[in-house]
Design an enzyme around this catalytic site. Structure first.
Site, PDB file in Angstrom:
ATOM      1  N   GLY A 149      20.479  29.529  34.452  1.00 18.32           N
ATOM      2  CA  GLY A 149      20.778  30.859  34.975  1.00 18.32           C
ATOM      3  C   GLY A 149      19.678  31.819  34.560  1.00 18.32           C
ATOM      4  CB  SER A 165      26.920  28.513  29.755  1.00 15.77           C
ATOM      5  OG  SER A 165      27.561  28.859  30.992  1.00 15.77           O
ATOM      6  CG  HIS A 194      30.052  33.546  35.212  1.00 16.73           C
ATOM      7  ND1 HIS A 194      30.817  33.261  36.305  1.00 16.73           N
ATOM      8  CD2 HIS A 194      29.093  34.400  35.664  1.00 16.73           C
ATOM      9  CE1 HIS A 194      30.376  33.935  37.361  1.00 16.73           C
ATOM     10  NE2 HIS A 194      29.313  34.624  37.004  1.00 16.73           N
ATOM     11  CE1 TYR A 216      25.710  43.567  36.648  1.00 11.55           C
ATOM     12  CE2 TYR A 216      24.093  41.956  37.406  1.00 11.55           C
ATOM     13  CZ  TYR A 216      25.363  42.511  37.471  1.00 11.55           C
ATOM     14  OH  TYR A 216      26.275  41.996  38.349  1.00 11.55           O
ATOM     15  CD  GLN A 276      28.763  31.757  43.830  1.00 10.57           C
ATOM     16  OE1 GLN A 276      27.926  32.569  44.215  1.00 10.57           O
ATOM     17  NE2 GLN A 276      30.026  32.090  43.566  1.00 10.57           N
TER      18      GLN A 276
HETATM   19  C1  LIG Z   1      22.650  38.094  36.401  1.00 13.10           C
HETATM   20  C2  LIG Z   1      23.563  36.943  36.649  1.00 13.10           C
HETATM   21  C3  LIG Z   1      24.261  36.870  37.835  1.00 13.10           C
HETATM   22  C4  LIG Z   1      25.130  35.784  38.072  1.00 13.10           C
HETATM   23  N1  LIG Z   1      25.774  35.709  39.282  1.00 13.10           N
HETATM   24  C5  LIG Z   1      26.559  34.642  39.535  1.00 13.10           C
HETATM   25  C6  LIG Z   1      27.186  34.506  40.801  1.00 13.10           C
HETATM   26  O1  LIG Z   1      27.033  35.339  41.685  1.00 13.10           O
HETATM   27  N2  LIG Z   1      27.976  33.414  41.009  1.00 13.10           N
HETATM   28  C7  LIG Z   1      28.175  32.461  40.040  1.00 13.10           C
HETATM   29  O2  LIG Z   1      28.885  31.480  40.269  1.00 13.10           O
HETATM   30  N3  LIG Z   1      27.581  32.569  38.840  1.00 13.10           N
HETATM   31  C8  LIG Z   1      26.780  33.621  38.567  1.00 13.10           C
HETATM   32  N4  LIG Z   1      26.153  33.714  37.356  1.00 13.10           N
HETATM   33  C9  LIG Z   1      26.365  32.660  36.351  1.00 13.10           C
HETATM   34  C10 LIG Z   1      25.315  31.563  36.502  1.00 13.10           C
HETATM   35  O3  LIG Z   1      25.506  30.837  37.678  1.00 13.10           O
HETATM   36  C11 LIG Z   1      25.353  30.580  35.336  1.00 13.10           C
HETATM   37  O4  LIG Z   1      26.652  30.065  35.219  1.00 13.10           O
HETATM   38  C12 LIG Z   1      24.937  31.195  34.017  1.00 13.10           C
HETATM   39  O5  LIG Z   1      23.903  32.134  34.190  1.00 13.10           O
HETATM   40  C13 LIG Z   1      24.476  30.113  33.075  1.00 13.10           C
HETATM   41  O6  LIG Z   1      24.171  30.627  31.819  1.00 13.10           O
HETATM   42  P1  LIG Z   1      22.685  30.965  31.348  1.00 13.10           P
HETATM   43  O7  LIG Z   1      22.308  32.234  32.014  1.00 13.10           O
HETATM   44  O8  LIG Z   1      22.838  31.109  29.877  1.00 13.10           O
HETATM   45  O9  LIG Z   1      21.803  29.818  31.752  1.00 13.10           O
HETATM   46  C14 LIG Z   1      25.292  34.780  37.082  1.00 13.10           C
HETATM   47  C15 LIG Z   1      24.568  34.856  35.902  1.00 13.10           C
HETATM   48  C16 LIG Z   1      23.713  35.912  35.669  1.00 13.10           C
HETATM   49  C17 LIG Z   1      22.933  35.938  34.375  1.00 13.10           C
END
Ligand SMILES: Cc1cc2nc3c(=O)[nH]c(=O)nc-3n(C[C@H](O)[C@H](O)[C@H](O)COP(=O)(O)O)c2cc1C
Length: 385
Positions: A334, A312, A280, A28, A130
């Protein structure tokens, strides 16, 4: 914790996280949407860029800090919003917030987090909130007011989720949220007694079944029970809503998931104090550009007048140098810190930040940069795309 001590890279933390989480929960957080093209594309684009080394610069006077939205942070790094961090570790969002506060960097709490924002406020440090906007706008406004009253300083409005996304692997392995008990997921969890005790039972004993702790009361059971009412995403959200949020918030506001100059311009015109160039983490649109590829266009359009943040795919300190070289003011993490807390709670997140900070400092040194402001496009050796 011994296993964290033996981690020397974010990939090492990822491997420990993989062992410590039920398979479905690991997937996930780890995987992307559809075919995982955007997910791997983020890494591939960073790897395609090479850096010019520059040695023989006096490095005794170095400073990794920078100013973001009018205040100093100790590293050009922040923690991105990640809902369900509370399934990585008991009160995982609190562990992340503490790690960020200790490192002197911002932490962003997700709308869908499992730890109440009142608890997060106790972590101190620079807290961002957020928002996913709901159809019932007044409920979203209530959440925003609550965050404001607790001292969250920056509102981060994520704009990419009106119709949700397709993550087939979650459906296959039974870990969709809200969670519906199913044989596959139950076997998966049972095979991981460490996680059951460390995370799930501890959460149940201390605060009941995991839930979206910041949702309005009557929507809270949704993490554990499909079929209970849940707030609907706002399918009609437009830039006017962003302008309205800015009015209400009366403080710094970032718009997250800006991938084009047009959206960057619209965000600024509707009151954003900055944009987060984000796909994301490859979890939203599988055909999206890599963020490091989208960054130059956004910087050309709004970089001189507003804060530009990138996330990202950040897994190495050199990725941060590349993002700053192409005009980002800072980056967000993230998965890097999520792997950290899954591997070992706050010490794991501390370790992730420390690994990236050391790699960043050494890469900066090898490119002749003593402070983030010295990282300019000249450090990029390959023509950027
Ligand atoms: C498990 C998970 C849950 C996430 N939930 C949210 C969220 O609730 N709101 C949001 O804006 N981004 C969410 N993101 C995106 C992160 O804020 C971010 O943009 C992203 O993880 C960056 O990429 P990286 O994981 O490669 O660093 C989520 C990412 C992951 C991996």
């Amino acid at each position: 914790m011994a296993s964290i001590k033996r981690c020397y890279s974010i990939e090492d933390l990822r491997q420990v996280a993989k062992k410590r989480l039920p398979h479905g929960i690991f997937e996930y957080i780890d995987r992307g949407t559809e075919d995982g093209v955007a997910l791997s594309g983020n890494r591939a684009a960073f790897e395609r860029l090479r850096l010019n080394t520059r040695f023989m610069v006096d490095l005794r006077d170095r400073d990794m800090g920078t100013e973001i939205l009018g205040k100093r942070i100790e590293l050009p790094i922040g923690i991105a919003p990640t809902a369900v961090a509370g399934l990585m570790w008991y009160q995982g969002e609190y562990a992340l917030a503490k790690a960020a506060a200790d490192a002197g960097i911002p932490f962003t709490l997700a709308t869908g987090s499992l730890t109440p924002m009142e608890k997060i406020a106790e972590a101190g440090g620079r807290l961002w909130f957020q928002l996913y906007m709901w159809e019932e706008k007044e409920l979203s406004y209530e959440l925003v007011r609550r965050a404001k009253s607790l001292g969250f300083e920056t509102l981060v409005v994520t704009i990419d989720s009106a119709l949700g996304r397709l993550r087939e692997h979650n459906e296959k392995n039974g870990f969709t949220f809200p969670f519906k008990p199913n044989a596959r997921a139950l076997v998966d969890m049972t095979l991981n007694p460490g996680w059951l005790t460390r995370v799930l039972f501890k959460t149940i004993i201390k605060s009941g079944m995991p839930k979206n702790a910041n949702y309005p009361e009557h929507y809270q059971p949704m993490v554990t029970l499909r079929g209970t009412p849940k707030p609907k995403a706002n399918k009609g959200m437009t830039w006017e809503d962003v302008a309205r949020l800015k009015e209400m918030w009366d403080g710094p506001m970032l718009v997250k998931s800006v991938m084009t100059p047009v959206d960057a311009r619209m965000a600024v015109q509707h009151g954003a104090d900055g944009v987060v160039v984000s796909n994301h983490g490859g979890r939203a649109v599988d055909s999206a550009l890599a963020t490091i590829e989208a960054l130059p266009g956004v910087v050309d359009e709004v970089g001189s007048e507003t804060t530009v943040i990138l996330d990202s795919g950040i897994r190495r300190g050199s990725d941060i140098v590349k993002a700053l070289a192409l005009g980002a003011d800072m980056v967000l993490l993230g998965r890097a810190t999520l792997y950290g807390i899954a591997a070992g709670g706050q010490p794991g997140a501390d370790k992730a930040i420390q690994i990236l900070s050391t790699e960043l400092e050494k890469t900066m040194a090898s490119t002749g940069c003593r402070r983030p402001s010295e990282i300019t496009q000249d450090v990029i050796a390959t023509p950027p795309f």
